[in-house]
Design an enzyme around this catalytic site. Structure first.
Site, PDB file in Angstrom:
ATOM      1  N   ASP A  26      -7.533  -2.165  -1.758  1.00 31.03           N
ATOM      2  CA  ASP A  26      -8.549  -2.957  -1.077  1.00 31.03           C
ATOM      3  C   ASP A  26      -9.869  -2.656  -1.769  1.00 31.03           C
ATOM      4  O   ASP A  26     -10.294  -1.488  -1.823  1.00 31.03           O
ATOM      5  CB  ASP A  26      -8.638  -2.579   0.405  1.00 31.03           C
ATOM      6  CG  ASP A  26      -7.375  -2.933   1.167  1.00 31.03           C
ATOM      7  OD1 ASP A  26      -6.678  -3.878   0.743  1.00 31.03           O
ATOM      8  OD2 ASP A  26      -7.090  -2.276   2.183  1.00 31.03           O
ATOM      9  N   GLU A  29      -7.256 -12.282   3.033  1.00 29.31           N
ATOM     10  CA  GLU A  29      -8.114 -11.115   2.806  1.00 29.31           C
ATOM     11  C   GLU A  29      -8.672 -11.135   1.380  1.00 29.31           C
ATOM     12  O   GLU A  29      -7.932 -10.881   0.426  1.00 29.31           O
ATOM     13  CB  GLU A  29      -7.345  -9.808   3.039  1.00 29.31           C
ATOM     14  CG  GLU A  29      -6.786  -9.671   4.447  1.00 29.31           C
ATOM     15  CD  GLU A  29      -5.951  -8.405   4.628  1.00 29.31           C
ATOM     16  OE1 GLU A  29      -5.806  -7.631   3.655  1.00 29.31           O
ATOM     17  OE2 GLU A  29      -5.434  -8.192   5.749  1.00 29.31           O
ATOM     18  N   HIS A  73       0.849  -1.208   0.000  1.00 26.45           N
ATOM     19  CA  HIS A  73       0.000   0.000   0.000  1.00 26.45           C
ATOM     20  C   HIS A  73       0.879   1.251   0.000  1.00 26.45           C
ATOM     21  O   HIS A  73       0.543   2.264  -0.620  1.00 26.45           O
ATOM     22  CB  HIS A  73      -0.893   0.030   1.248  1.00 26.45           C
ATOM     23  CG  HIS A  73      -2.160  -0.751   1.118  1.00 26.45           C
ATOM     24  ND1 HIS A  73      -3.171  -0.384   0.263  1.00 26.45           N
ATOM     25  CD2 HIS A  73      -2.587  -1.861   1.767  1.00 26.45           C
ATOM     26  CE1 HIS A  73      -4.186  -1.240   0.389  1.00 26.45           C
ATOM     27  NE2 HIS A  73      -3.852  -2.155   1.276  1.00 26.45           N
ATOM     28  N   HIS A  75      -8.042  -7.695  -0.695  1.00 25.81           N
ATOM     29  CA  HIS A  75      -6.720  -7.084  -0.902  1.00 25.81           C
ATOM     30  C   HIS A  75      -6.040  -7.635  -2.155  1.00 25.81           C
ATOM     31  O   HIS A  75      -5.919  -8.852  -2.311  1.00 25.81           O
ATOM     32  CB  HIS A  75      -5.830  -7.341   0.311  1.00 25.81           C
ATOM     33  CG  HIS A  75      -4.473  -6.721   0.207  1.00 25.81           C
ATOM     34  ND1 HIS A  75      -4.142  -5.538   0.838  1.00 25.81           N
ATOM     35  CD2 HIS A  75      -3.358  -7.114  -0.467  1.00 25.81           C
ATOM     36  CE1 HIS A  75      -2.881  -5.235   0.564  1.00 25.81           C
ATOM     37  NE2 HIS A  75      -2.386  -6.180  -0.239  1.00 25.81           N
TER      38      HIS A  75
END
EC number: 3.4.13.22
Length: 240
Positions: free
Chosen positions: A161, A218, A154, A221
């Site tokens: 996301d 996740e 990120h 993500h």
């Protein structure tokens, strides 16, 4: 005779004046300015949206604001609000910045999804390193927040996301909410109903087709493979 004519004249004049006054005088409570104002039709002229910019001549490593290059995405930038697992606002304002090469891949993936009736919705995009430090200070647990000593993709402008929405803007059911830290959010959790698994598969396969890879724990993500070697940076944007 003159004494009779004069009073009749006066009476007739008074009657005419009274009739005229009734016609000309506005009713009680009448407001001239309101009447005039009510006859004016207000028209609001919307300012045209600025023309989209082109990524053709933008260097791969440059940071770009995604909405300057496409109007087809949906945004709900969670960390610019308190609606996140930190319960704290860590961005000054809600913007989605990424590296130009990430933007190109996202636009390509979204274009394919739109043919099927879906669009990408963002929860988080590029994250300045200072914000990573702030998040780590709140939750110093590498299971939930990347240690800023190493940094996150990120922080490199190569991770997002996301989820998917339909034509009405309704989020597809992915089985859990964003930032749900439990086994139900894992890609390899297969006990969800068939439709949820299909929704996750659509997102995952489309993103992988355009150069992204997910992380096991996740479903939301995605990292751009070619951005993994980019540098952690603290680029900050101005809030409008």
């Amino acid at each position: 005779m003159k004494k009779i004519i004069i009073p009749l004249f006066i009476v007739l004049f008074a009657a005419c004046k009274e009739k005229h006054d009734k016609q000309e005088s506005p009713p009680d409570g009448f407001n001239d300015s309101v009447a005039i104002k009510d006859t004016v039709v207000k028209t609001e002229v919307e300012e045209p949206e600025p023309e989209l910019l082109s990524l053709d001549d933008v260097a791969d490593t440059a940071f770009v604001r995604l909405r300057d290059y496409s109007r087809d995405f949906v945004y709900d930038m969670k960390y610019a609000t308190e609606d996140n697992f930190l319960k704290t606002k860590v961005y000054d304002c809600a913007e989605c910045y990424v590296r130009a090469k990430t933007a190109r891949a996202l636009i390509a993936a979204n274009t394919e999804l739109m043919v099927k009736g879906y669009r990408i919705k963002f929860f988080d995009c590029y994250r300045p390193h200072d914000v990573q430090k702030k998040m780590w200070k709140i939750v110093p647990n590498p299971q939930y927040v990347a240690n800023p000593a190493k940094g996150s993709i990120h922080n490199k402008g190569g991770a997002v996301d996301i989820t998917l929405v339909d034509k009405e803007g309704k989020e597809l059911d992915m089985g859990t909410g964003f930032d749900f830290f439990g086994k139900e959010a894992h890609h390899d959790y297969t006990k969800h109903p068939k439709k949820i698994l299909e929704n996750r598969k659509l997102l995952k396969e489309t993103m992988e087709k355009h150069g992204f890879w997910g992380i096991r724990t996740e479903w939301w993500h995605y990292n751009l493979t070619s951005a993994s070697n980019s540098k952690v940076t603290n680029f900050r944007w101005d809030c409008e």
